[in-house]
Design a protein around this motif. Sequence first.
Motif, mmCIF file in Angstrom:
data_model
loop_
_atom_site.group_PDB
_atom_site.id
_atom_site.type_symbol
_atom_site.label_atom_id
_atom_site.label_comp_id
_atom_site.label_asym_id
_atom_site.label_seq_id
_atom_site.Cartn_x
_atom_site.Cartn_y
_atom_site.Cartn_z
ATOM 1 N N SER A 1 21.355 1.131 0.120
ATOM 2 C CA SER A 1 19.933 0.373 0.411
ATOM 3 C C SER A 1 18.965 1.344 0.995
ATOM 4 C CB SER A 1 20.339 -0.911 0.870
ATOM 5 O OG SER A 1 19.147 -1.771 1.081
ATOM 6 N N TYR A 2 17.784 1.060 0.943
ATOM 7 C CA TYR A 2 16.718 1.708 1.943
ATOM 8 C C TYR A 2 15.957 0.725 2.598
ATOM 9 C CZ TYR A 2 14.138 0.486 -2.247
ATOM 10 O OH TYR A 2 13.317 -0.501 -3.381
ATOM 11 N N GLU A 3 15.023 1.307 3.273
ATOM 12 C CA GLU A 3 14.068 0.518 3.957
ATOM 13 C C GLU A 3 12.635 1.178 4.024
ATOM 14 O OE1 GLU A 3 16.677 -2.046 5.184
ATOM 15 O OE2 GLU A 3 14.871 -2.492 5.947
ATOM 16 N N LEU A 4 11.763 0.314 4.206
ATOM 17 C CA LEU A 4 10.181 0.677 4.111
ATOM 18 C C LEU A 4 9.720 0.014 5.384
ATOM 19 C CD1 LEU A 4 9.020 -0.438 0.332
ATOM 20 C CD2 LEU A 4 9.655 1.811 1.505
ATOM 21 N N THR A 5 9.032 1.025 6.242
ATOM 22 C CA THR A 5 8.706 0.656 7.539
ATOM 23 C C THR A 5 7.124 0.559 7.661
ATOM 24 O OG1 THR A 5 10.693 1.425 8.587
ATOM 25 C CG2 THR A 5 8.918 1.212 10.127
ATOM 26 N N GLN A 6 6.583 -0.344 8.130
ATOM 27 C CA GLN A 6 5.134 -0.534 8.375
ATOM 28 C C GLN A 6 4.868 -0.807 9.822
ATOM 29 O OE1 GLN A 6 4.688 -3.116 4.573
ATOM 30 N NE2 GLN A 6 2.734 -2.831 5.409
ATOM 31 N N PRO A 7 3.815 -0.518 10.360
ATOM 32 C CA PRO A 7 3.414 -0.787 11.913
ATOM 33 C C PRO A 7 3.163 -2.494 11.765
ATOM 34 C CG PRO A 7 1.471 0.211 10.689
ATOM 35 C CD PRO A 7 2.702 0.388 9.971
ATOM 36 N N PRO A 8 3.471 -3.287 12.599
ATOM 37 C CA PRO A 8 3.041 -4.560 12.619
ATOM 38 C C PRO A 8 1.624 -5.186 12.449
ATOM 39 C CG PRO A 8 4.589 -4.320 14.220
ATOM 40 C CD PRO A 8 4.174 -2.724 13.922
ATOM 41 N N SER A 9 0.815 -4.173 13.224
ATOM 42 C CA SER A 9 -0.665 -4.554 13.186
ATOM 43 C C SER A 9 -1.665 -3.413 13.199
ATOM 44 C CB SER A 9 -0.931 -5.473 14.346
ATOM 45 O OG SER A 9 -0.721 -4.909 15.466
ATOM 46 N N VAL A 10 -2.578 -3.375 12.739
ATOM 47 C CA VAL A 10 -3.820 -2.527 12.748
ATOM 48 C C VAL A 10 -5.074 -3.300 13.018
ATOM 49 C CG1 VAL A 10 -5.170 -0.832 11.579
ATOM 50 C CG2 VAL A 10 -2.537 -0.776 11.277
ATOM 51 N N SER A 11 -5.882 -2.764 13.910
ATOM 52 C CA SER A 11 -7.209 -3.306 14.244
ATOM 53 C C SER A 11 -8.276 -2.162 14.080
ATOM 54 C CB SER A 11 -7.046 -3.955 15.700
ATOM 55 O OG SER A 11 -6.169 -4.889 15.804
ATOM 56 N N VAL A 12 -9.345 -2.817 13.699
ATOM 57 C CA VAL A 12 -10.617 -1.787 13.374
ATOM 58 C C VAL A 12 -11.684 -2.636 13.778
ATOM 59 C CG1 VAL A 12 -9.459 -0.211 12.190
ATOM 60 C CG2 VAL A 12 -10.863 -1.855 10.902
ATOM 61 N N LEU A 13 -12.683 -1.957 13.894
ATOM 62 C CA LEU A 13 -14.145 -2.654 14.128
ATOM 63 C C LEU A 13 -14.819 -2.518 12.610
ATOM 64 C CD1 LEU A 13 -15.873 -1.016 17.469
ATOM 65 C CD2 LEU A 13 -14.782 -3.603 17.061
ATOM 66 N N PRO A 14 -15.600 -3.516 12.416
ATOM 67 C CA PRO A 14 -16.479 -3.466 10.987
ATOM 68 C C PRO A 14 -17.206 -2.219 10.670
ATOM 69 C CG PRO A 14 -16.607 -5.683 11.967
ATOM 70 C CD PRO A 14 -16.000 -4.902 12.983
ATOM 71 N N GLY A 15 -16.598 -1.716 9.554
ATOM 72 C CA GLY A 15 -17.469 -0.671 8.970
ATOM 73 C C GLY A 15 -16.460 0.797 9.647
ATOM 74 N N GLN A 16 -15.382 0.296 10.157
ATOM 75 C CA GLN A 16 -14.460 1.490 10.452
ATOM 76 C C GLN A 16 -13.457 1.723 9.435
ATOM 77 O OE1 GLN A 16 -12.990 0.765 14.642
ATOM 78 N NE2 GLN A 16 -14.532 2.354 15.264
ATOM 79 N N THR A 17 -12.764 2.659 9.480
ATOM 80 C CA THR A 17 -11.664 3.319 8.513
ATOM 81 C C THR A 17 -10.139 2.709 9.129
ATOM 82 O OG1 THR A 17 -12.843 4.836 7.305
ATOM 83 C CG2 THR A 17 -10.562 4.708 7.231
ATOM 84 N N ALA A 18 -9.435 1.932 8.316
ATOM 85 C CA ALA A 18 -8.450 1.533 8.713
ATOM 86 C C ALA A 18 -7.228 2.087 7.764
ATOM 87 C CB ALA A 18 -8.253 -0.049 8.539
ATOM 88 N N ARG A 19 -6.222 2.655 8.432
ATOM 89 C CA ARG A 19 -5.120 3.385 7.758
ATOM 90 C C ARG A 19 -3.771 2.571 7.918
ATOM 91 N NH1 ARG A 19 -8.559 7.335 9.171
ATOM 92 N NH2 ARG A 19 -9.400 8.556 7.627
ATOM 93 N N ILE A 20 -3.096 1.980 6.882
ATOM 94 C CA ILE A 20 -1.916 1.456 7.021
ATOM 95 C C ILE A 20 -0.678 2.359 6.406
ATOM 96 C CG2 ILE A 20 -0.576 -0.660 6.532
ATOM 97 C CD1 ILE A 20 -3.301 -2.198 6.105
ATOM 98 N N THR A 21 0.351 2.688 7.188
ATOM 99 C CA THR A 21 1.138 3.497 6.667
ATOM 100 C C THR A 21 2.566 2.506 6.288
ATOM 101 O OG1 THR A 21 2.033 4.007 9.109
ATOM 102 C CG2 THR A 21 0.380 5.557 8.104
ATOM 103 N N CYS A 22 3.438 3.309 5.516
ATOM 104 C CA CYS A 22 4.447 2.800 4.968
ATOM 105 C C CYS A 22 5.369 4.170 4.804
ATOM 106 C CB CYS A 22 4.308 2.259 3.637
ATOM 107 S SG CYS A 22 5.814 1.639 2.629
ATOM 108 N N SER A 23 6.416 3.905 5.650
ATOM 109 C CA SER A 23 7.450 5.218 5.593
ATOM 110 C C SER A 23 8.914 4.649 4.660
ATOM 111 C CB SER A 23 7.497 5.895 6.784
ATOM 112 O OG SER A 23 8.304 5.030 8.017
ATOM 113 N N GLY A 24 9.436 5.541 4.348
ATOM 114 C CA GLY A 24 10.725 5.296 3.653
ATOM 115 C C GLY A 24 11.271 6.730 2.791
#
Lengths: 107, 118
Positions: A1-24
């Motif tokens: 089996s394997y896992e995919l790991t994500q950060p629980p939360s990401v916060s940005v202001l309107p107009g900013q760039t959000a990056r959400i990662t997934c590792s595995g």
Amino acid sequence: SYELTQPPSVSVLPGQTARITCSGDVLTKKYAYWYQQKSGQAPVLVIYEDSKRPSGIPERLAGSSSGTMATLTVSGAQVEDEADYYCYSRDSSGNHKFGGGTKLTVL
Amino acid sequence: QVQLVESGGGVVQPGRSLRLSCAASGITFSNYGMHWVRQAPGKGLDWVAFISYDGSNKYYADSVKGRFTISRDNSKNTLNLQMNSLRAEDTAVYYCATGDQQLPFDYWGQGTLVTVSS
């Protein structure tokens, strides 16, 4: 089996760039997919095969993948982008897995 | 338009059984592999099972292997999930979703709630 790991939360202001990662480890060999789930709704596919967008998905959502990490980038984030985002991948043995999910807050 | 409609959820005691169904319309059902995915209250998505377009291949999450059985009836455009020996941790909203090779989980149902409680 394997896992995919994500950060629980990401916060940005309107107009900013959000990056959400997934590792595995599986991501070195298999595609990543991304799903957006707004409160009380079923998930929606927003990125497939690492970086492709289904029709109707805004261009400000973009996907990329390198090595063991896939990234969902939300450029110029808007309040309507607030949602939970899940990565997903599958292996050659019939195993399917979602990441734990990331809550994107645009405040 | 594509519609996936789940049914069969409800409250059931631990150790008992329940059968979920998913009725598909607006797609050529027999061309699609299909998934069941669940989501416990306040938690993330949890893949449960997959069945190939013709029913010849079936895969299960380790947590349900030996207790749940996925099946389909292409003549009735229906997907099923037989759930036996239910546990409290099986409590969740259960979604059916299409399993296209290139666009997995492209279409989802609205979900049906299963509550396992004494």
